[in-house]
Design a protein around this motif. Structure first.
Motif, short mmCIF file in Angstrom:
data_model
loop_
_atom_site.label_atom_id
_atom_site.label_comp_id
_atom_site.label_asym_id
_atom_site.label_seq_id
_atom_site.Cartn_x
_atom_site.Cartn_y
_atom_site.Cartn_z
N ILE A 163 -24.44 14.41 6.74
CA ILE A 163 -23.23 13.58 6.73
C ILE A 163 -23.56 12.25 6.08
N PRO A 183 -7.53 25.37 5.54
CA PRO A 183 -6.67 25.46 6.73
C PRO A 183 -5.29 26.07 6.45
N ALA A 231 -15.89 5.80 -0.05
CA ALA A 231 -15.73 5.79 1.41
C ALA A 231 -17.07 6.09 2.09
N THR A 232 -17.73 7.20 1.71
CA THR A 232 -19.00 7.52 2.35
C THR A 232 -20.20 7.33 1.42
N THR A 275 -5.63 8.44 -0.36
CA THR A 275 -6.82 8.85 0.42
C THR A 275 -7.17 10.34 0.23
N LEU A 330 -17.09 11.37 -0.12
CA LEU A 330 -15.92 10.72 -0.71
C LEU A 330 -16.42 9.41 -1.28
N PHE A 334 0.84 -1.19 0.00
CA PHE A 334 0.00 0.00 0.00
C PHE A 334 0.88 1.24 0.00
N PRO A 340 -5.98 19.65 9.13
CA PRO A 340 -5.32 20.92 9.46
C PRO A 340 -4.19 20.79 10.47
N LYS A 386 -7.21 21.87 0.75
CA LYS A 386 -6.51 22.16 1.99
C LYS A 386 -5.71 23.46 1.94
N MET A 397 -0.88 -1.36 -3.89
CA MET A 397 -2.21 -1.82 -3.50
C MET A 397 -3.04 -0.61 -3.09
N PHE A 398 -4.36 -0.76 -3.18
CA PHE A 398 -5.26 0.35 -2.94
C PHE A 398 -6.12 0.10 -1.69
N VAL A 399 -6.74 1.18 -1.20
CA VAL A 399 -7.49 1.10 0.05
C VAL A 399 -8.48 -0.07 0.09
N PRO A 400 -9.36 -0.25 -0.92
CA PRO A 400 -10.34 -1.33 -0.81
C PRO A 400 -9.69 -2.72 -0.75
N MET A 407 -12.70 9.30 -3.50
CA MET A 407 -11.48 9.26 -2.69
C MET A 407 -10.40 8.56 -3.50
N ASP A 408 -9.22 9.13 -3.50
CA ASP A 408 -8.11 8.48 -4.18
C ASP A 408 -7.73 7.25 -3.36
N MET A 409 -7.79 6.09 -3.99
CA MET A 409 -7.59 4.85 -3.25
C MET A 409 -6.11 4.57 -2.98
N LYS A 410 -5.25 5.41 -3.51
CA LYS A 410 -3.82 5.25 -3.26
C LYS A 410 -3.39 6.14 -2.10
N THR A 457 -10.33 23.35 12.47
CA THR A 457 -9.52 24.25 13.28
C THR A 457 -10.19 24.51 14.62
N LEU A 475 -9.55 4.92 8.89
CA LEU A 475 -8.45 4.34 8.11
C LEU A 475 -7.24 4.07 9.00
#
Ligand code: B12
Lengths: 210, 486
Positions: free
Chosen positions: B212, B108, B245-246, B292, B242, A52, A180, B364, A57-60, B287-290, A150, A107
């Motif tokens: 949400i 931010p 993700a959501t 996040t 995302l 990863f 942030p 950001k 490899m990717f998140v899923p 969401m970028d799966m590489k 913030t 995560l």
């Protein structure tokens, strides 16, 4: 009959059913459950972490591997019975009061779990007292806090102060993160560490506990 | 034809239609099924009570909304919301196919134009961004861009509003921490237009609040919205997701879920007050799966907005999307491509409020010269979106005849008459020949934009606030600050 090495491979492919089957087979054939975990399932998920980080490899895929590993660990645990499995450490983790962002926190939790940490998840919008209470109750080595706003960042400092007041601060390492948050901020409020992403968060926790 | 309108037949403009009516209906039905079968979680007591009384099935705070109620509330929601500026001019009617641009809120981090370093954002950054956008012609509304991190977190939203509305007289879309601060902020806005009554009749502020995903409507999110309706202030109530993700990772699934959340917002709004001015849409980023990262600058995001805008138009409701927000950390080739692609598409879709223009690093970081560059990109998109004039004068047959074979058009009156309208002129993009460019110090578009930003900050003043308004705003902030402490 699969070997421990093959089990590790199955974890990497993220096939939950096959990991379960292979774990069962190994246990039925008399393999030591602790070895199944430490030399089969964990090395598999460790490799996933490496891949990863390398962007291979990717998140899923990582998620599926983590679930496969957990399913295997559950089966091995049943075999051991009551005895506790040694973990890399216990981490209390939550998104602080006022903050409803939890994707990043989840995560980080998932990556920590995959690296052998056990987790107490305080969810979102977790007030200062909840962190203090959880430290008293679960005696973790690490407290992790996530803040994406913030306006909620100062709560992290309040938690650190509260831990201090209760005489618990020296008993835990405090790590923080979220969009942030910066290294400078971590130093400013007296946290022990900051990580910009989940992979680094795991390295940070390991490093702090060494 | 004015610069805001697209997809209108006075002059046929290029039209972007992404899916068919039958496909739109499929998404609509799928969203209704989600509301009826899966339902939503409502953490706001007032909303829960309203939904129950209106005939929803309620199990603790899980609410199942029947399709008939959604249809009923869609009928009640206003199809047109007219937004004014701080001077009371009704300049921003949200009607089908009128496209307005503005930046986003709460970044931010800021790349400091003096040091070139990235640092934590301050109130001064909000103020500077407001003044820059007040000056730049293609920003139609203001959001805070930066976050006022150097102010008391309890009232940082109020400080941001003060900086915005002082720095610019354009309409403001604001974020607020909770219902109490929303009310204080409305009071501040009223002070800037000579009282609550004027604010009600010509609202120049819009709340941005969010459910949400998946399917949670929070106490604060709904509370802020309801507070605004009590003062006839329009509300953008849209999820920021995302995908993967959501929401489901599939584009259609993401849109179905977001649409269900938006429709739930419409229902709550209309139950609170018939005709409550609500704006639907949202941030449909994967969401970028590489890494996040939130993929603001990705093609999927624009593709989703094409459909979401079509859905809003299908309901006849004003909508809110985004463009010109990029994943590139600094304004470079990638930033330009991401911004231009997304802005061009929203322009052709006819989305009403396009926000987050000028965001860097996936939402950001901010950098003022990039806001200026995006103003040029919007200009280009608006120019393109206005289409090609096909009139006898523009077909120019007489002119062609007069010049005849073998001549040229440079000295012809027809060219003289039309060239300014028929050839777009950028302000920051470079078009010099190499030697000309070298002679001017090889400046890049970002250098030119930076110089312009400095010039604006040194010279431009927004229209003044009415007498006493500044003091009144400060008093309101101090009051809220004291209330927070106690
Ligand atoms: C998705 C999102 C939302 C979703 C959250 C959904 C959810 N279930 O979490 C919704 C729509 C609900 C939302 C709401 C709001 N949001 Co928001 N949101 C975002 C967004 C686009 C992405 C955040 C995200 O999940 N990223 C993906 C994850 C994987 O990344 P991550 O959270 O950064 O986590 C990684 C690291 O930071 C680190 N990490 C995270 N936690 C921890 C903890 C530890 C211990 C460690 C070591 C590391 C670590 O590891 C993670 C994995 O790599 C960001 C913009 C951005 N690009 O960050 C804005 C953003 C965070 N939101 C913002 C704002 C202002 C809001 C709202 C106030 C908007 C409003 N007007 O209502 C509300 C506040 C709600 C609340 N009370 O919390 C601002 C915050 C500005 C600020 N600094 O205060 C941002 C920056 C966007 C912006 N510029 O406006 N938001």
């Amino acid at each position: 009959m699969s070997s421990l090495k093959e089990l590790a491979e199955l974890v990497i492919t993220g096939d939950i059913q096959k990991v379960k089957d292979a774990t069962k087979q190994l246990l039925e054939a008399g393999e030591d459950p602790l070895r199944v975990i430490n030399e089969g399932l964990i090395p598999g998920i460790n490799e996933v972490g490496v891949r990863f980080k390398e962007g291979e490899m990717f998140v899923p895929e990582m998620m599926m591997s983590a679930q496969a590993m957990k399913a295997g660990v559950e089966l091995a645990k049943e075999k051991i019975g009551g005895t506790d499995i040694p973990t890399a450490g216990k981490v209390v983790m939550g998104s602080v009061k006022g903050d409803l962002h939890d994707i990043g926190k989840n995560l980080v939790i998932m990556m920590l779990e995959s690296s052998g940490f056990s987790i107490v998840d305080l969810g979102v919008d977790a007030p200062v007292e909840k962190f203090v209470q959880a430290v008293k109750e679960h005696k973790p080595q690490v407290v992790g806090m996530s803040a994406l706003l913030t306006t909620t960042m100062p709560v992290m400092q309040e938690v650190i102060r509260a831990l201090d007041k209760e005489g618990l601060r020296s008993k835990v390492k405090v790590v923080i993160g979220g969009a942030p948050v910066t290294q400078e901020y971590a130093e400013e409020i007296g946290a022990d560490g900051y990580a910009p992403d989940a992979g680094t968060a795991v390295e940070l926790c390991k490093q702090l506990l060494n | 034809m004015d610069k805001f309108r697209s997809n209108y037949d006075e002059q046929v403009t290029p039209r972007l239609t992404w899916i068919t009516d039958a496909q739109l209906e499929q998404i609509h039905y799928a969203s209704l099924e989600v509301l009826e079968r899966t339902g939503i979680l409502v953490q706001n007591q007032e909303a829960l009570k309203l939904l129950k009384e209106a005939g929803c099935r309620v199990r603790e705070n899980r609410v199942f909304i029947p399709a008939w109620l959604v249809e009923e509330c869609l009928r009640l929601a206003p199809k047109r919301i007219c937004v004014a500026d701080r001077l009371g001019r009704r300049i921003m009617p949200l009607e089908k196919n009128r496209v307005y641009y503005g930046t986003g809120s709460d970044l931010p981090f800021t790349v400091d134009i003096d040091t070139g370093e990235r640092r934590v954002s301050r109130k001064e950054d909000v103020s500077r961004a407001a003044r820059v956008m007040d000056y730049l012609p293609n920003y139609d509304f203001i959001m805070s861009y930066a976050i006022a991190s150097d102010t008391n977190p309890c009232v940082s939203d109020l400080h941001q509003f003060e900086a915005m509305t002082t720095g610019s007289s354009k309409p403001v879309i604001f974020t607020a921490h909770n219902a109490a601060n929303t009310e204080a902020l409305i009071e501040m806005a009223a002070a800037c237009v000579g009282g609550e009554d004027n604010l009600r009749s010509n609202p120049y502020i819009i709340l941005y609040s969010e459910p949400i995903s998946p399917l949670v409507h929070t106490n604060d999110g709904v509370g802020k919205m309801f507070k605004c309706f009590e003062y006839d202030i329009p509300v953008v109530y849209t999820p920021g997701v995302l995908a993967g993700a959501t929401t489901p990772v599939t584009k259609a699934g993401c849109i179905t879920l977001m649409n269900a959340e938006g429709l739930a917002g419409v229902v709550m709004a209309q139950l609170k007050k018939k005709g409550a001015p609500i704006i639907i849409g949202g941030g449909a980023t994967p969401m970028d799966m590489k890494t996040t990262a939130t993929l603001y600058g990705a093609p999927e995001t624009s593709m989703n907005y094409a459909i979401m805008t079509q859905i809003a138009q299908f309901y006849g409701l004003p909508n809110f999307t985004e463009a010109g927000c990029v994943n590139a950390p600094l304004p470079d080739v990638q930033a330009g491509v991401e911004a231009a692609m997304t802005i061009m598409l929203t322009q052709l879709e006819g989305c009403n409020l396009v926000h987050d223009v000028g965001y860097l690093e996936g939402g950001k970081t901010g950098y003022l010269p990039f806001l200026a560059i995006c103003d040029d990109i919007i200009d280009m998109a608006r120019y393109t979106g206005a289409g090609t004039r096909i009139t006898p004068e523009h077909l120019a047959v007489d002119c062609i005849h007069e010049v005849g074979p073998g001549g040229n058009y440079m000295g012809h009156e027809h060219t003289f008459k039309h060239f300014r309208e028929e050839i777009w002129a950028p302000r920051f993009f470079i078009r010099y020949l190499w030697e000309q460019w070298e002679a001017r110090g090889k400046q890049t578009p970002v250098d030119l934009a930076l110089a312009k930003v400095r010039e604006i900050l040194a010279g431009h003043q927004a229209a003044a606030l009415p007498e006493g308004a500044a003091e009144e705003m400060q008093a309101i902030i101090r009051r809220r600050e004291a209330e927070c402490r106690s």
